[in-house]
Design an enzyme around this catalytic site. Structure first.
Site, short mmCIF file in Angstrom:
data_model
loop_
_atom_site.label_atom_id
_atom_site.label_comp_id
_atom_site.label_asym_id
_atom_site.label_seq_id
_atom_site.Cartn_x
_atom_site.Cartn_y
_atom_site.Cartn_z
N MET A 77 15.44 68.31 80.43
CA MET A 77 16.30 69.03 79.50
C MET A 77 16.20 68.45 78.08
SD MET A 77 19.66 69.49 81.94
CE MET A 77 20.56 70.46 80.71
N HIS A 78 16.82 69.16 77.15
CA HIS A 78 17.13 68.69 75.80
C HIS A 78 15.94 68.60 74.85
CE1 HIS A 78 20.79 67.67 77.88
NE2 HIS A 78 20.29 66.60 78.43
N ASP A 232 16.56 70.18 85.10
CA ASP A 232 16.15 69.41 86.27
C ASP A 232 17.29 69.04 87.21
OD1 ASP A 232 17.18 67.64 84.37
OD2 ASP A 232 15.40 66.37 84.30
#
Length: 477
Positions: A77-78, A232
């Site tokens: 992520m991110h 995830d």
């Protein structure tokens, strides 16, 4: 058949399952991370596309994939992957563990609307502060941004040609109205961006597009639906069957996660608990995150010259914690402190302290960090009664006994198998392609349950209180 693609930091994993969810084949392609400066962590999106080609080709070379009808995506992520009008990456993706934008994150977090709308602290690892860094330091690139995509959604662009994301991953950007499950126009405007630069949104279990014909031909398939997918941790929850309110898992990997599914939205940014959308409709999840779990044991291994397995092999029966305390803040801490400055500590060492004592203290310190996460989640109204134990550290029965007793709830160890993000992604692909509901995301069979040792729970609680007090004393030193 159905494929799950899990884009990790170090590899892209592909897994193939049939309609009974039996694993037929799997393949991993290694990936590398570039760190050109201190605090930077980047990957080139082109490496993801090449890895996907290799993974799909490997599956097709192993099994007849002509009946593949669905693909699900999972990813770290991110990340900030920036594309121009021609869908060409403008720069390498800034990954989740890239911390260069800590000043921009602090500035955003000081603006009350970010916590109010997103339900979360703006952490340096999130997407929005990274793009703010680009705006400040690479303005010529910022001006060319046509689309901002999360890593797995950049992979989706390659697979389908579409700009699409889903709720669980979008909730980790700091531009998302988590309660409404939609982009926030006020937050985008505050960052000099517009909705037209964001991908369209679907639920993780819904179709997001079709696999490009050239890639379908690699599989020998004709009509392949690509699901929305998940970030995830949400994908791992789908793989582990953690979808009902109150169900939970504890992931004992390099970092640690205590994850709970929620049937409602329960934000509390001050607790440093992540409150995100889940990958299925009308469901949210919360996470307490610690930055060093097995990583703390690996640190002790390097310090002592003994392997992690050797350090934990002969610890005997579970016993009450000694006076030696370990605070596993080797690179700061996320939940509940949101403290990037704090560092790890060994306390109350004496002449009798040996490697076994130090190993017990490290295992206990990580358990107390998870207990902090438990308490942070409880402060929002999320009380965990039991959890699945996942991740590499769950191979240590002693550690699971420590964790169960420190947390004072049972930990269920699944039978051997893959219950991670790749399986979760494949399940989402199955839902999107067939219309199956979340009922196919069943929990795994359990090999063993580690129960709290009732006779030692008070001693562990007392040591946890000392652990918390130690942080309060040491944080300003």
């Amino acid at each position: 058949m159905f494929i799950g693609l899990d884009l990790g930091t170090s590899s892209l994993k592909a897994i193939l399952i049939d309609d009974q969810q039996r694993v037929l084949a799997e393949h991993s392609v290694p990936l590398s991370v570039e760190r050109p400066h201190d605090g930077w962590s980047e990957q080139n999106a082109a490496s993801w596309f090449k890895a996907a080609d290799a993974a799909l080709s490997a599956l097709a070379a192993t099994v007849d994939c002509s009946t593949v009808t669905g693909i699900g995506l999972s990813g770290h992520m991110h990340g900030a992957t920036l594309f121009d009008e021609a869908d060409k990456p403008l720069r390498p993706c800034m990954l989740w563990n890239d911390t260069r934008s800590h000043k921009e994150a602090a500035e955003m977090d000081a603006d009350p609307q970010f916590r109010s709308i997103t339900g979360n602290i703006v952490f340096p690892g999130f997407t929005a502060p990274k793009v703010a860094w680009v705006r400040k330091h690479e303005p010529q690139i910022f001006e060319q941004i046509a689309k901002i995509l999360l890593p797995k959604d950049a992979l989706r662009l390659y697979l389908t040609g579409g700009h699409v994301s889903e709720m669980s991953d979008a909730a980790g950007t700091a531009w998302f109205d988590t309660g409404r499950r939609d982009w926030s126009d006020p937050l985008l405007e505050a960052c000099g961006l517009g909705r037209d630069q964001m991908p369209a949104l679907v639920e993780g279990s819904a179709p997001s597009g079709k696999l490009r014909p050239a890639l379908a031909q690699v599989l020998g398939a004709k009509d392949v639906t690509v699901a929305g997918g998940a970030g995830d941790n949400a994908a791992a929850a789908i793989g582990a069957g953690v979808v009902k309110d109150g169900s939970a898992f504890l992931s004992l990997g390099t970092s640690g996660v205590l994850f709970a599914a929620n049937d409602g939205y329960r934000p509390d940014p001050a607790s440093a608990v992540h409150s995100f959308c889940h990958a299925v409709p009308d469901t949210w999840h919360q996470m307490g995150v610690i930055l060093a779990a097995t990583d703390a044991l690996e640190w002790l291994s390097r310090l002592t010259g003994k392997s992690a397995a050797a350090l934990t092999a002969d610890l005997g029966r579970l016993q009450a914690p000694s006076t030696t305390l370990f605070l596993p803040y080797l690179g700061g801490e996320r939940t509940p402190h949101n403290d990037a400055r704090i560092r790890g500590q060994f306390l109350h060492l004496d002449h009798a302290t040996d490697a076994s004592t130090a190993a017990r203290a490290v295992l206990e310190g990580v358990a107390f960090a998870f207990a902090d996460c438990r308490d942070a989640l409880a402060s929002t109204g999320t009380k965990i009664a039991e959890a699945l134990a996942l991740g590499g550290g769950s191979k240590s029965g002693y550690w699971l006994d420590v964790l169960a007793t420190a947390l004072d709830f049972p930990l269920h160890l699944p039978v051997a198998g893959d219950y991670g993000a790749a399986i979760g992604a494949a399940r989402l692909g199955m839902m999107a392609a067939t219309g199956a509901d979340v009922g196919i995301a069943t929990p795994p069979p359990i090999a063993h349950t580690h129960m709290p040792d009732a006779s030692l729970v008070p001693a562990f609680a007392e040591s946890h209180a000392r652990y918390r007090h130690a942080y309060s004393v040491l944080r300003d030193l």
